[in-house]
Design an enzyme around this catalytic site. Structure first.
Site, PDB file in Angstrom:
ATOM      1  CG  PHE A  96      -1.828   1.130   1.350  1.00 29.61           C
ATOM      2  CD1 PHE A  96      -2.741   1.408   0.332  1.00 29.61           C
ATOM      3  CD2 PHE A  96      -1.803   1.956   2.462  1.00 29.61           C
ATOM      4  CE1 PHE A  96      -3.607   2.490   0.426  1.00 29.61           C
ATOM      5  CE2 PHE A  96      -2.672   3.041   2.562  1.00 29.61           C
ATOM      6  CZ  PHE A  96      -3.567   3.308   1.540  1.00 29.61           C
ATOM      7  CG  ASP A 167       3.576  -1.717   6.744  1.00 30.46           C
ATOM      8  OD1 ASP A 167       2.627  -2.137   7.430  1.00 30.46           O
ATOM      9  OD2 ASP A 167       3.431  -0.922   5.790  1.00 30.46           O
ATOM     10  CG  HIS A 170      -1.102  -6.891   4.775  1.00 25.96           C
ATOM     11  ND1 HIS A 170      -0.777  -7.211   3.473  1.00 25.96           N
ATOM     12  CD2 HIS A 170      -1.624  -5.644   4.726  1.00 25.96           C
ATOM     13  CE1 HIS A 170      -1.098  -6.215   2.669  1.00 25.96           C
ATOM     14  NE2 HIS A 170      -1.598  -5.230   3.410  1.00 25.96           N
ATOM     15  CD  GLN A 193      -8.677  -0.221   6.053  1.00 23.75           C
ATOM     16  OE1 GLN A 193      -7.930  -1.172   6.108  1.00 23.75           O
ATOM     17  NE2 GLN A 193      -9.680  -0.141   5.198  1.00 23.75           N
ATOM     18  CE  LYS A 196      -5.034  -2.954   6.053  1.00 25.56           C
ATOM     19  NZ  LYS A 196      -4.191  -1.810   6.234  1.00 25.56           N
ATOM     20  NE  ARG A 225       0.554  18.000  26.111  1.00 22.43           N
ATOM     21  CZ  ARG A 225      -0.425  18.107  25.213  1.00 22.43           C
ATOM     22  NH1 ARG A 225      -0.718  17.109  24.417  1.00 22.43           N
ATOM     23  NH2 ARG A 225      -1.121  19.229  25.107  1.00 22.43           N
ATOM     24  CE1 TYR A 232      -1.682  23.448  26.599  1.00 18.33           C
ATOM     25  CE2 TYR A 232      -2.128  24.325  28.782  1.00 18.33           C
ATOM     26  CZ  TYR A 232      -2.585  23.855  27.552  1.00 18.33           C
ATOM     27  OH  TYR A 232      -3.932  23.805  27.290  1.00 18.33           O
ATOM     28  NE  ARG A 242      -4.223  13.307  22.606  1.00 20.51           N
ATOM     29  CZ  ARG A 242      -4.001  14.602  22.348  1.00 20.51           C
ATOM     30  NH1 ARG A 242      -2.768  15.093  22.387  1.00 20.51           N
ATOM     31  NH2 ARG A 242      -5.002  15.416  22.085  1.00 20.51           N
TER      32      ARG A 242
HETATM   33  C1  LIG Z   1      -3.527  -0.597   5.581  1.00 21.30           C
HETATM   34  C2  LIG Z   1      -2.039  -0.458   5.391  1.00 21.30           C
HETATM   35  C3  LIG Z   1      -1.316   0.629   5.892  1.00 21.30           C
HETATM   36  C4  LIG Z   1      -1.967   1.864   6.430  1.00 21.30           C
HETATM   37  O1  LIG Z   1      -2.886   1.684   7.400  1.00 21.30           O
HETATM   38  P1  LIG Z   1      -4.131   2.732   7.561  1.00 21.30           P
HETATM   39  O2  LIG Z   1      -4.632   2.387   8.915  1.00 21.30           O
HETATM   40  O3  LIG Z   1      -5.106   2.416   6.476  1.00 21.30           O
HETATM   41  O4  LIG Z   1      -3.588   4.095   7.476  1.00 21.30           O
HETATM   42  C5  LIG Z   1       0.055   0.608   5.788  1.00 21.30           C
HETATM   43  N1  LIG Z   1       0.696  -0.405   5.199  1.00 21.30           N
HETATM   44  C6  LIG Z   1       0.037  -1.449   4.661  1.00 21.30           C
HETATM   45  C7  LIG Z   1       0.819  -2.542   4.031  1.00 21.30           C
HETATM   46  C8  LIG Z   1      -1.349  -1.496   4.720  1.00 21.30           C
HETATM   47  O5  LIG Z   1      -2.004  -2.514   4.155  1.00 21.30           O
END
Ligand SMILES: *Cc1c(COP(=O)(O)O)cnc(C)c1O
Length: 408
Positions: A96, A167, A170, A193, A196, A225, A232, A242
């Site tokens: 992605f 990353d 998945h 998301q 997922k 922070r 602050y 967040r």
């Molecule tokens: C879904 C995804 C992201 C980003 O996640 P979001 O929560 O949609 O921003 C990053 N890397 C890969 C491989 C993804 O499939």
């Protein structure tokens, strides 16, 4: 066999696949509790903090830092690792856009390399070849839940003092050599998301075992922070990434289902591997023996058009969808995305880096091309079905193959 559904015959699938996302009265109760507590903000509440601890523990990680989404998780991680203008970060060409755009967000250059033909994850030989004096790190993607070759990647990054940021968008619950993904390198990022493996609509998390990195991550994600300091006081550049208590509450319940769902997806995908081995022209994403568990964001297989009367993958997908088998689109090659081909990405780079040669953008990436143009992705929620659901996927493929001439 009956006529293809696309040509008016009956569909193979009569009983639908499970719906996604799953929820029950536990999510409803958790949300009501947040509502009535009036603590909707993580800073006052406890839900996000509890979820961070539980998710990190599930992944055998010391720390979890919840983030607004998976893209932001990559951005925060790269910022906390000090990535900036002039740097290069190596990423796979099949992912992605976020894996690459997060690097640009930090003002650095994502350098795409091809994937392996068998596992469809980043090729460590090509990572090695792409390292330059500007390289600061590598972001492998565990595509479809299958871990990239973490043995090789850990070795080659630690030898050269580069960071390894996984990353794991998945790969919730995936394991390499019996160890969960996310902390084979310095940190790992996940997405929640809606498509997922567990979800609150949006959401993300970063896991790490490193105390110093955790401190930086917390700071970057909360306006610079530091925990326990005056509200602050802002020690470093940061922003607001967040997560809300609503999401923390839902994710805690979703996490309770992950173990069982992962086991089911993994069992079903191994049944598919076995059944699909019988069909000429269908090659599932290979499973490395060191992948001891696959979270399976998707079940990915390659379709050889020659065994299907030369029809295009688009035609194959249309025919499968008509038989009641959903699919989700394979990723286009990252280096072919408009922002790379039209030069827009350069606006994120410092002048000398923008003016440099980015010859790899015109390079050849045969495996990511093959994955982008000839792969079929069965979405993860289908793998939550039963034995019969898996067998019907196979029957649908056989039916399309037997009558492919009629689609040509
Ligand atoms: C879904 C995804 C992201 C980003 O996640 P979001 O929560 O949609 O921003 C990053 N890397 C890969 C491989 C993804 O499939």
């Amino acid at each position: 066999m009956s006529q293809l559904a696309l040509l008016g015959g009956p569909a193979v699938k009569t009983k639908p696949f499970p719906v996604w996302p799953h929820y029950d009265e536990r999510e409803q109760q958790a949300l009501t509790e947040v509502l009535e507590s009036r603590l909707w903000w993580r800073t006052d509440g406890t839900r996000v903090t509890q979820f961070e601890q539980d998710f990190a523990a599930f992944h055998d990680a010391k720390h979890g830092i919840a983030i607004t989404n998976g893209t932001h998780a990559l951005e925060v991680a790269l910022a906390a690792l000090g990535v900036g203008p002039g740097d290069e970060v190596i990423v796979p060409d099949a992912t992605f856009v976020a894996t690459a755009s997060a690097v640009l967000f930090c003002g650095a250059m994502p350098v795409m390399v091809d994937i392996r033909r068998d596992t469809e994850c980043i090729d460590p030989d090509l990572v090695e070849a792409a390292i330059t004096p500007r390289t600061v790190g590598v972001i492998p993607v565990h595509l479809g839940g299958h871990p990239a070759d973490l043995d090789r990647l850990v070795q080659l990054t630690s030898d050269r003092d580069l960071f390894l940021l996984e990353d794991c968008a998945h790969a919730h619950g995936s394991e390499w050599n019996g160890k969960k993904v996310g902390t084979h390198g310095i940190a790992g990022t996940f997405s929640f998301q809606s498509s997922k493996l567990m979800t609150a609509g949006e959401g993300g998390i970063i896991v790490t075992n490193d105390d110093e990195v955790e401190r930086n991550l917390r700071s970057v994600h909360d306006c610079g922070r530091l925990p326990g300091e005056w509200f602050y006081s802002h020690y470093a550049y940061g922003s607001n990434y967040r997560l809300s208590e609503w999401q923390g509450a839902v994710l805690s319940v979703q996490l309770e289902r992950l173990e069982e769902q992962t086991a089911r997806r993994d069992t079903n995908s191994q049944l598919l591997d076995q059944l699909l081995a019988e069909i000429a022209g269908i090659t599932p994403q290979a499973r490395d023996t060191r992948c001891t568990r696959n979270g399976h964001y998707a079940y990915i297989f390659h379709v050889d058009p020659q065994e299907f009367a030369g029809i295009s993958i688009e035609r194959f997908i249309e025919a499968m969808n008509a038989e009641g088998i959903p699919n989700q689109a394979a990723y286009p090659q990252v280096h072919q995305l408009d922002m790379f081909q039209n030069g827009a990405y350069k606006t994120r780079l410092c002048p000398d880096q923008a003016a440099g040669e980015h010859a790899f953008l015109k390079g050849s990436f045969p495996n990511s091309l093959r994955a982008a143009t000839e792969d079929y992705w069965v979405p993860q929620y289908c793998l939550l079905g039963d034995d019969q659901d898996m067998r019907e996927i196979v029957v649908a493929i056989q039916k399309v193959q037997e009558q492919a001439e009629n689609l040509a």
